[in-house]
Write an enzyme that holds these catalytic residues in place. Structure first.
Site, mmCIF file in Angstrom:
data_model
loop_
_atom_site.group_PDB
_atom_site.id
_atom_site.type_symbol
_atom_site.label_atom_id
_atom_site.label_comp_id
_atom_site.label_asym_id
_atom_site.label_seq_id
_atom_site.Cartn_x
_atom_site.Cartn_y
_atom_site.Cartn_z
ATOM 1 N N GLY A 63 0.822 -1.201 0.000
ATOM 2 C CA GLY A 63 0.000 0.000 0.000
ATOM 3 C C GLY A 63 0.854 1.248 0.000
ATOM 4 O O GLY A 63 1.995 1.249 -0.464
ATOM 5 N N GLU A 109 5.667 -3.472 1.046
ATOM 6 C CA GLU A 109 5.777 -3.088 -0.360
ATOM 7 C C GLU A 109 4.982 -1.799 -0.528
ATOM 8 O O GLU A 109 3.757 -1.815 -0.643
ATOM 9 C CB GLU A 109 5.217 -4.190 -1.270
ATOM 10 C CG GLU A 109 5.958 -5.515 -1.191
ATOM 11 C CD GLU A 109 7.308 -5.496 -1.892
ATOM 12 O OE1 GLU A 109 7.710 -4.429 -2.392
ATOM 13 O OE2 GLU A 109 7.956 -6.549 -1.934
ATOM 14 N N CYS A 163 2.532 0.366 -8.510
ATOM 15 C CA CYS A 163 3.655 0.829 -7.703
ATOM 16 C C CYS A 163 4.902 0.985 -8.563
ATOM 17 O O CYS A 163 5.804 1.764 -8.228
ATOM 18 C CB CYS A 163 3.914 -0.126 -6.544
ATOM 19 S SG CYS A 163 4.126 -1.844 -7.018
#
Length: 503
Positions: A232, A254, A288
């Site tokens: 997140g 992560e 991401c």
């Protein structure tokens, strides 16, 4: 494939999809596609306790046998690939091809984990004492808590679950509130694999918690869950990491990525264009690993940047289930507002902006489709240090490679990076100790699209976690060093003399 067909193929009946209090909204059109039941505090406590019971049974099952369960899971995922990929697209807004790709990641990690189940190797270490053997073992940890984000609603669960299961652990999954249906579908698929597997798999080996932030926090704070794997925002990671550390648990984080690509003067501009374009607009900029910054050498700037501008104006945007579409919607209104705020700031700082506006409002008044934004930063701003989870690509010019690398690194995040060059010296510098400071440093491919075989994760405010391939499996296990004495003496290490013969 319509919504009812998708639900039917994934075992999502009306009681599961429509009889709860948590509303599920599709970002594709703003329509309600479900209302799922949530778990209260007592139910979550029961889930955690059940997971501990399951772990204590599962850890005694031989690892290659545990691998057989994951083999079956991978086979069922192959059968359900189109349906699950469609649901990923419907619930998260990524295009169908990316939904299929995400399910393929699940299949790939299952294949990897099956092989790993016969390779959970320790070490034999030379002892300094005669007639002694020293060994290193890896043992299961216990229930593994998984917190996933909306943008990869199924792959992250699979990365963690496939490895955790073959390592002898049980798993508890708290999915994003925005994508609970895919989690329930995956739980159905796992349950199907358990039926095929046989009776030596305990009940509650994999469980799902549906709820809001408080539900995830209850799991994070519980000492019975020794490992928390959380994906997140950096803000979320600061909270989770601190809470887990306070109870001496282990966290795998992560978090954010402010990823950059350097385009050198020797680069093949055709493949550089492809890598930048997919990295910047894929998943509507909500990965991401999305490419958020590019540093383009002055010698090739005027050739590459106009081509990118043209592509930004031509990209097909719309319903992500339409296979002609390359970019779907933002997840919600909040994401759109943050994108517009970032563009306003860029404009105030002298940025020259192409795109970024909301589109398709008449067709989809409750959804947030946008044109990707390309921002040439030609003023005094030489870098962008904040990540905006949206399709914004900031463009900078450079003349010196060291300067480009320093600017690439001069951000709090450290996930993915890339350089396009045909100069071997530049490639080696970029991947050296004085080059990129990211967990991923690619040469002649973009920042997005990691393979299963390599460990995935980043440094600095990205959290330092590693998932998927290489030796990432070790995070789900505890290390044990064991020394065995097969002599008739008891020599001490370091040659210490401890004479108690007179006692």
């Amino acid at each position: 494939m319509d919504m009812k067909q998708i639900y039917r193929q994934l075992g999502l009946d009306d009681n599961t999809v429509n009889q709860g209090g948590m509303t599920v909204i599709s970002p594709t059109d703003g329509a309600v596609i479900g209302a799922v039941k949530t778990h209260n505090s007592a139910e979550i406590e029961s889930i955690i306790n059940n997971s501990q019971v399951a772990f204590k049974q599962w850890r005694d099952v031989p690892a290659p046998r545990r691998g057989e369960l994951i083999r079956l899971l991978g086979n069922i995922l192959r059968e359900k690939k189109e349906a699950l990929g469609s649901l990923v697209s419907l619930e998260s807004g990524k295009i169908y091809q990316e939904g299929l790709g995400e399910v393929q990641e699940m299949i790939d990690i299952c294949d990897f984990a099956v092989g790993l189940s016969r390779q959970l190797y320790g070490l034999t270490i030379a002892s300094e004492r005669p007639s002694h053997k020293m060994r290193e073992y890896w043992q299961p940890m216990g229930p593994i808590g998984i917190i996933s984000a909306f943008n990869f609603p199924v792959a992250v669960w699979a990365w963690n679950t496939a490895l955790a299961i073959v390592c002898g652990n049980s798993v508890i999954w708290k999915p994003s509130e925005k994508t609970p249906l895919t989690a329930l579908a995956c739980q159905n698929i796992f349950a199907q694999a358990l039926v095929e597997f046989g009776s030596d798999a305990p009940a509650n080996l994999s469980q799902v918690i549906i709820g809001d932030r408080a539900a995830g926090e209850q799991m994070v704070l519980n000492k019975k869950v020794p490992v928390i794997s959380a994906t997140g925002s950096t803000a979320m990671g600061r909270i989770v990491g601190t809470q887990v550390a306070q109870r001496f648990g282990r966290s795998l984080l992560e978090l954010g990525g402010n990823n950059a690509i350097i385009v050198a003067p020797s680069a093949d501009l055709s493949i550089a264009f492809q890598g930048i374009f997919f990295g910047a607009v894929g998943t509507c900029g909500q990965r991401c690993t999305t490419t958020r910054r590019i540093f383009v050498h002055a010698d090739v700037y005027d050739e590459l940047v106009p081509k990118l501008k043209h592509a930004y104006g031509q990209v097909k945007i719309g319903d992500p289930l339409d296979e002609n579409v390359l970019m779907g919607p933002l997840i919600d209104a909040d994401a759109f507002d943050k994108m517009q705020l970032a563009l306003t700031t860029a404009r105030q700082n002298g940025g020259d902006i192409v795109g970024g506006e909301r589109i398709l409002t008449e067709q989809y008044p409750e959804a947030y489709y946008v044109k990707p934004a390309l921002v040439e930063m030609q003023g005094s701003v030489d870098n962008i240090r904040e990540e905006t989870f949206a399709p914004i690509l900031y463009v900078f010019k450079y003349t010196d490679l060291d300067d480009a690398i320093n600017r690439q690194n001069d951000v709090p995040q450290g996930l993915s990076s890339a350089i396009f060059t045909r100069d071997v010296l530049e490639a080696e510098i970029f991947t050296s100790e004085s080059g990129s400071d990211c967990g991923i440093a690619n040469v002649n491919i973009g920042t997005s699209g990691a393979e299963i075989g390599g460990a995935f994760g980043g440094e600095k405010e990205t959290g330092g976690g590693r998932e998927s391939g290489s030796d990432a499996w070790k995070v789900y296990m505890r290390r044990m060093t064991s020394t065995l004495n097969y002599s008739k003496e008891l020599p001490l290490a370091q040659g210490i003399k401890f004479d108690f013969s007179s006692l």
